[in-house]
Design an enzyme around this catalytic site. Structure first.
Site, PDB file in Angstrom:
ATOM      1  N   GLU A  88      37.019   7.769 -78.021  1.00  0.00           N
ATOM      2  CA  GLU A  88      37.220   9.224 -78.040  1.00  0.00           C
ATOM      3  C   GLU A  88      38.599   9.633 -77.537  1.00  0.00           C
ATOM      4  OE1 GLU A  88      35.806   8.439 -73.874  1.00  0.00           O
ATOM      5  OE2 GLU A  88      35.446   7.597 -75.856  1.00  0.00           O
ATOM      6  N   CYS A  93      31.935   2.326 -72.965  1.00  0.00           N
ATOM      7  CA  CYS A  93      32.287   1.954 -71.594  1.00  0.00           C
ATOM      8  C   CYS A  93      31.036   1.967 -70.707  1.00  0.00           C
ATOM      9  CB  CYS A  93      33.413   2.847 -71.069  1.00  0.00           C
ATOM     10  SG  CYS A  93      34.249   2.155 -69.612  1.00  0.00           S
ATOM     11  N   HIS A 148      37.168   3.237 -74.958  1.00  0.00           N
ATOM     12  CA  HIS A 148      36.959   4.679 -75.132  1.00  0.00           C
ATOM     13  C   HIS A 148      37.537   5.127 -76.471  1.00  0.00           C
ATOM     14  CE1 HIS A 148      35.669   5.808 -70.985  1.00  0.00           C
ATOM     15  NE2 HIS A 148      36.326   4.698 -70.674  1.00  0.00           N
TER      16      HIS A 148
END
Length: 198
Positions: free
Chosen positions: A180, A80, A178
């Site tokens: 994660e 990002c 993202h």
């Protein structure tokens, strides 16, 4: 080899990246100063606000060492805002916006719109058998990529169909989304493999 992979810990989803990298067998550590960067075999630039992260990197003396590390071939993965930081060129950038650079792309900041336009898509990614959950939050996209940049993923549905959202160039990787927070560690796994092979 157990690689040491740092996560730039100035803003963003630092803990989530550290946890994912650790689960994949890497020695994961936060990076806030040049001496910590120097101990890393690879580095993650997390999401957040790209202008704020660049400003804080400048204030902590990290911006130039980051640029030097990229030029020297350190594997770096930007997610990002981290994608914006890695880009050589930024469309719709803030006045005087600085980047780490090295990735031969033009990235458009906040390309998908404001926070309320955030969305999730199951995304086909080159090198992975099954689609991954991709969470887009005020995300950029790659507007233009040079010939030496490999496109790993494009948006598959909606008004942004075909937009580039994951790339790799040598030892650099970047995603608009993202990984994660998607509950799937395979994108991080691709980066850990990249670090191990560097």
């Amino acid at each position: 080899m157990t690689p040491t992979i740092g996560v730039l810990a100035l803003q963003g989803d630092v803990h989530e990246h550290l946890t994912t990298l650790g689960a994949l067998g890497a020695r994961a550590r936060p990076v806030r100063r040049p001496a910590e960067l120097a101990t890393c075999d690879g580095l993650v630039l997390p999401g957040g606000e790209s202008t704020t992260i660049a400003r804080l990197a400048g204030l902590t003396g990290l911006l130039e060492p980051l640029r030097e590390a990229v030029r020297a071939g350190l594997p770096v993965f930007g997610t990002c805002a981290g994608m914006v930081l890695l880009a050589d060129r930024v469309a719709d950038g803030a006045a005087g916006q600085q980047t780490v650079g090295g990735l031969h792309v033009t990235v458009r900041r906040n390309a998908f719109g404001r926070q309320v336009a955030s969305f999730e898509e199951r995304l086909a990614v080159s090198g992975l058998v099954d689609p991954v959950p991709a969470v887009f939050i005020r995300a950029p996209w790659v507007e233009d990529a040079d010939d030496d940049v490999e496109v790993l993923a494009r948006v598959g549905t909606g008004p942004a169909t075909g937009r580039i959202v994951a790339v790799r160039q040598g030892s650099l990787m970047a995603t608009s989304f993202h990984p994660e927070v998607g509950g799937d560690d395979r994108i991080h796994g691709l980066f850990v493999d990249l670090v191990r092979s560097a």
